[in-house]
Design a protein around this motif. Sequence first.
Motif, PDB file in Angstrom:
ATOM      1  N   ALA A  45       0.893  -1.137   0.036  1.00 49.81           N
ATOM      2  CA  ALA A  45      -0.098   0.187   0.023  1.00 49.81           C
ATOM      3  C   ALA A  45       0.814   1.354  -0.035  1.00 49.81           C
ATOM      4  CB  ALA A  45      -0.969   0.084   1.231  1.00 49.81           C
ATOM      5  N   VAL A  46       2.108   1.046   0.584  1.00 55.97           N
ATOM      6  CA  VAL A  46       2.938   2.205   0.791  1.00 55.97           C
ATOM      7  C   VAL A  46       4.004   2.118  -0.406  1.00 55.97           C
ATOM      8  CG1 VAL A  46       4.791   3.344   2.179  1.00 55.97           C
ATOM      9  CG2 VAL A  46       2.650   2.597   3.253  1.00 55.97           C
ATOM     10  N   PRO A  47       4.064   3.094  -1.345  1.00 52.63           N
ATOM     11  CA  PRO A  47       5.181   2.832  -2.456  1.00 52.63           C
ATOM     12  C   PRO A  47       6.445   2.476  -1.887  1.00 52.63           C
ATOM     13  CG  PRO A  47       3.633   4.580  -2.811  1.00 52.63           C
ATOM     14  CD  PRO A  47       3.515   4.284  -1.647  1.00 52.63           C
ATOM     15  N   VAL A  48       7.372   1.689  -2.689  1.00 51.71           N
ATOM     16  CA  VAL A  48       8.570   1.395  -2.563  1.00 51.71           C
ATOM     17  C   VAL A  48       9.409   1.411  -3.753  1.00 51.71           C
ATOM     18  CG1 VAL A  48      10.025  -1.038  -2.108  1.00 51.71           C
ATOM     19  CG2 VAL A  48       8.025  -0.497  -0.714  1.00 51.71           C
ATOM     20  N   LEU A  49      10.743   2.043  -3.723  1.00 50.96           N
ATOM     21  CA  LEU A  49      11.494   2.169  -4.715  1.00 50.96           C
ATOM     22  C   LEU A  49      12.505   1.029  -4.687  1.00 50.96           C
ATOM     23  CD1 LEU A  49      11.828   4.141  -7.202  1.00 50.96           C
ATOM     24  CD2 LEU A  49      13.590   5.423  -5.993  1.00 50.96           C
ATOM     25  N   ALA A  50      12.387   0.235  -5.766  1.00 49.15           N
ATOM     26  CA  ALA A  50      13.651  -0.965  -5.714  1.00 49.15           C
ATOM     27  C   ALA A  50      14.327  -1.105  -7.279  1.00 49.15           C
ATOM     28  CB  ALA A  50      12.596  -2.014  -5.697  1.00 49.15           C
ATOM     29  N   ALA A  51      15.456  -1.521  -6.984  1.00 51.59           N
ATOM     30  CA  ALA A  51      16.437  -1.355  -8.122  1.00 51.59           C
ATOM     31  C   ALA A  51      16.133  -2.843  -8.974  1.00 51.59           C
ATOM     32  CB  ALA A  51      17.837  -1.422  -7.994  1.00 51.59           C
ATOM     33  N   ALA A  52      15.942  -2.824 -10.149  1.00 53.70           N
ATOM     34  CA  ALA A  52      15.722  -4.053 -11.056  1.00 53.70           C
ATOM     35  C   ALA A  52      17.044  -4.823 -11.044  1.00 53.70           C
ATOM     36  CB  ALA A  52      15.621  -3.904 -12.302  1.00 53.70           C
ATOM     37  N   ARG A  53      16.676  -6.381 -10.885  1.00 51.29           N
ATOM     38  CA  ARG A  53      17.786  -7.243 -10.859  1.00 51.29           C
ATOM     39  C   ARG A  53      17.322  -8.068 -12.134  1.00 51.29           C
ATOM     40  NH1 ARG A  53      22.120  -8.927 -11.520  1.00 51.29           N
ATOM     41  NH2 ARG A  53      23.454 -10.372 -10.161  1.00 51.29           N
ATOM     42  N   VAL A  81      13.971  -5.884  -7.104  1.00 46.28           N
ATOM     43  CA  VAL A  81      12.979  -6.237  -7.808  1.00 46.28           C
ATOM     44  C   VAL A  81      13.306  -7.328  -8.842  1.00 46.28           C
ATOM     45  CG1 VAL A  81      12.373  -4.266  -9.245  1.00 46.28           C
ATOM     46  CG2 VAL A  81      10.458  -5.910  -8.587  1.00 46.28           C
ATOM     47  N   LEU A  82      13.215  -8.391  -8.622  1.00 45.13           N
ATOM     48  CA  LEU A  82      13.356  -9.284  -9.726  1.00 45.13           C
ATOM     49  C   LEU A  82      12.490  -9.030 -11.130  1.00 45.13           C
ATOM     50  CD1 LEU A  82      13.652 -12.377  -7.381  1.00 45.13           C
ATOM     51  CD2 LEU A  82      15.557 -11.648  -8.593  1.00 45.13           C
ATOM     52  N   VAL A  83      13.471  -9.046 -12.304  1.00 45.41           N
ATOM     53  CA  VAL A  83      12.785  -8.813 -13.580  1.00 45.41           C
ATOM     54  C   VAL A  83      12.758  -9.931 -14.391  1.00 45.41           C
ATOM     55  CG1 VAL A  83      12.298  -7.340 -15.343  1.00 45.41           C
ATOM     56  CG2 VAL A  83      12.730  -6.229 -13.314  1.00 45.41           C
ATOM     57  N   ILE A  84      12.028 -10.936 -14.556  1.00 41.86           N
ATOM     58  CA  ILE A  84      12.246 -12.039 -15.503  1.00 41.86           C
ATOM     59  C   ILE A  84      11.575 -11.696 -16.760  1.00 41.86           C
ATOM     60  CG2 ILE A  84      12.296 -14.579 -15.642  1.00 41.86           C
ATOM     61  CD1 ILE A  84      13.410 -13.288 -12.937  1.00 41.86           C
ATOM     62  N   ALA A  85      12.577 -11.609 -17.786  1.00 42.29           N
ATOM     63  CA  ALA A  85      11.918 -11.359 -19.087  1.00 42.29           C
ATOM     64  C   ALA A  85      12.193 -12.350 -20.285  1.00 42.29           C
ATOM     65  CB  ALA A  85      12.552  -9.944 -19.614  1.00 42.29           C
ATOM     66  N   GLY A  86      11.382 -12.317 -21.118  1.00 42.61           N
ATOM     67  CA  GLY A  86      11.679 -13.132 -22.290  1.00 42.61           C
ATOM     68  C   GLY A  86      11.002 -14.421 -22.058  1.00 42.61           C
ATOM     69  N   ALA A  87       9.958 -14.538 -21.292  1.00 42.07           N
ATOM     70  CA  ALA A  87       9.396 -15.656 -21.272  1.00 42.07           C
ATOM     71  C   ALA A  87       7.935 -15.901 -21.840  1.00 42.07           C
ATOM     72  CB  ALA A  87       9.210 -16.245 -19.834  1.00 42.07           C
ATOM     73  N   SER A  88       7.676 -14.913 -22.358  1.00 41.48           N
ATOM     74  CA  SER A  88       6.208 -14.845 -23.147  1.00 41.48           C
ATOM     75  C   SER A  88       5.795 -15.864 -23.952  1.00 41.48           C
ATOM     76  CB  SER A  88       5.940 -13.342 -23.626  1.00 41.48           C
ATOM     77  OG  SER A  88       6.806 -13.395 -24.800  1.00 41.48           O
ATOM     78  N   HIS A  89       6.924 -16.535 -24.579  1.00 40.72           N
ATOM     79  CA  HIS A  89       6.578 -17.855 -25.483  1.00 40.72           C
ATOM     80  C   HIS A  89       6.475 -18.970 -24.630  1.00 40.72           C
ATOM     81  CE1 HIS A  89      10.652 -17.942 -24.384  1.00 40.72           C
ATOM     82  NE2 HIS A  89      11.058 -19.274 -24.707  1.00 40.72           N
ATOM     83  N   VAL A  90       6.715 -19.384 -23.455  1.00 40.65           N
ATOM     84  CA  VAL A  90       6.674 -20.364 -22.520  1.00 40.65           C
ATOM     85  C   VAL A  90       5.327 -20.797 -22.195  1.00 40.65           C
ATOM     86  CG1 VAL A  90       7.590 -21.636 -20.839  1.00 40.65           C
ATOM     87  CG2 VAL A  90       9.143 -19.800 -21.906  1.00 40.65           C
ATOM     88  N   PRO A  91       4.783 -22.019 -22.631  1.00 39.47           N
ATOM     89  CA  PRO A  91       3.635 -22.497 -22.323  1.00 39.47           C
ATOM     90  C   PRO A  91       3.404 -22.689 -20.762  1.00 39.47           C
ATOM     91  CG  PRO A  91       4.411 -24.020 -23.334  1.00 39.47           C
ATOM     92  CD  PRO A  91       5.359 -22.947 -23.491  1.00 39.47           C
ATOM     93  N   GLY A  92       4.402 -23.016 -20.029  1.00 39.91           N
ATOM     94  CA  GLY A  92       4.393 -23.370 -18.615  1.00 39.91           C
ATOM     95  C   GLY A  92       4.829 -22.321 -17.804  1.00 39.91           C
ATOM     96  N   ALA A  93       4.853 -22.603 -16.332  1.00 41.91           N
ATOM     97  CA  ALA A  93       5.080 -21.430 -15.328  1.00 41.91           C
ATOM     98  C   ALA A  93       6.777 -21.348 -15.059  1.00 41.91           C
ATOM     99  CB  ALA A  93       4.560 -21.881 -14.089  1.00 41.91           C
ATOM    100  N   HIS A 145      15.614 -21.116 -21.144  1.00 47.14           N
ATOM    101  CA  HIS A 145      16.570 -21.337 -20.310  1.00 47.14           C
ATOM    102  C   HIS A 145      17.072 -20.224 -19.960  1.00 47.14           C
ATOM    103  CE1 HIS A 145      18.329 -20.672 -24.271  1.00 47.14           C
ATOM    104  NE2 HIS A 145      19.507 -20.194 -23.676  1.00 47.14           N
ATOM    105  N   VAL A 146      17.956 -19.729 -18.891  1.00 50.58           N
ATOM    106  CA  VAL A 146      18.537 -18.380 -18.732  1.00 50.58           C
ATOM    107  C   VAL A 146      19.545 -18.098 -19.658  1.00 50.58           C
ATOM    108  CG1 VAL A 146      19.917 -16.823 -16.945  1.00 50.58           C
ATOM    109  CG2 VAL A 146      17.835 -18.634 -16.288  1.00 50.58           C
ATOM    110  N   ALA A 147      19.287 -16.993 -20.535  1.00 50.15           N
ATOM    111  CA  ALA A 147      20.502 -16.506 -21.588  1.00 50.15           C
ATOM    112  C   ALA A 147      21.355 -15.491 -20.761  1.00 50.15           C
ATOM    113  CB  ALA A 147      19.584 -15.849 -22.489  1.00 50.15           C
ATOM    114  N   GLU A 148      20.837 -14.638 -19.918  1.00 47.42           N
ATOM    115  CA  GLU A 148      21.561 -13.692 -19.261  1.00 47.42           C
ATOM    116  C   GLU A 148      21.340 -13.244 -17.953  1.00 47.42           C
ATOM    117  OE1 GLU A 148      24.055  -9.664 -20.671  1.00 47.42           O
ATOM    118  OE2 GLU A 148      22.106 -10.145 -21.583  1.00 47.42           O
ATOM    119  N   VAL A 149      22.018 -12.878 -17.117  1.00 51.04           N
ATOM    120  CA  VAL A 149      21.872 -12.465 -15.737  1.00 51.04           C
ATOM    121  C   VAL A 149      22.563 -11.125 -15.609  1.00 51.04           C
ATOM    122  CG1 VAL A 149      21.841 -12.370 -13.106  1.00 51.04           C
ATOM    123  CG2 VAL A 149      21.157 -14.669 -14.691  1.00 51.04           C
TER     124      VAL A 149
END
Length: 231
Positions: A45-53, A81-93, A145-149
């Motif tokens: 409810a109270v905003p938080v400022l986080a750095a993307a990982r 804040v974890l940002v997991i990108a590039g999985a829009s094509h994956v049919p599973g979780a 798979h993880v391409a890059e961190v």
Amino acid sequence: MTTWRFPFASPDRLPAATALADVLQLRGATGWLTPPLRPVRRGPAVPVLAAARTVRLAPGPGPHGLGPLRSLLGEDLTGRVLVIAGASHVPGAVWGEILTEAALARGASGALVEGLVRDVPALERLALPVWALGEATAGPGTGVHVAEVGGPVSPGGVPLTDGTPVLLDDGGAVALPDAPDEAATLLADAAAYSAAEEEVLAALGAGLRMPLAYRPKAALVTRLRGRGPTG
């Protein structure tokens, strides 16, 4: 654990994510990540400022599968804040209860998943805010798979780097520019925008009619629009 520090001053009271999104829109810019991501477990409810990982996923099994993501969840994630990108094509979780528990244990502020998640009832009970594209029952299998961190990502077309500031609250998630001066200016403008909205609500609660109550916000919107694009 250490606390993430940004190279710019932020207001004593952070603005709502909706206010920051509106200010970006007035400047002809973008940055909101919600949508396309939708809340699985809403932000604070109270905003938080986080750095993307940042974590970029890619199709296929890859040499290490999702192992690098599990390794990342052993790091100190305080203020991130974890940002997991590039999985829009994956049919599973690609995210679920186990990863959420791991992220919480390492101090993460949230998870933004450009893909599907599962274990939603458990995620709703846990304290980590999570946004995702949707829900799935099965896991990802060997289709990703993880391409890059720590590299650049673009969830929903919004470019982020590792460390990009992201504002999180129960209204959504919005990324700020990496340039410190621009980020500080946008936060200050969004804080003023939030205050103007509160002034409108107070005036309406006091019985003022909408045309009069809205004047403070209308004047601020005119000023902000006149500043033009940012970035």
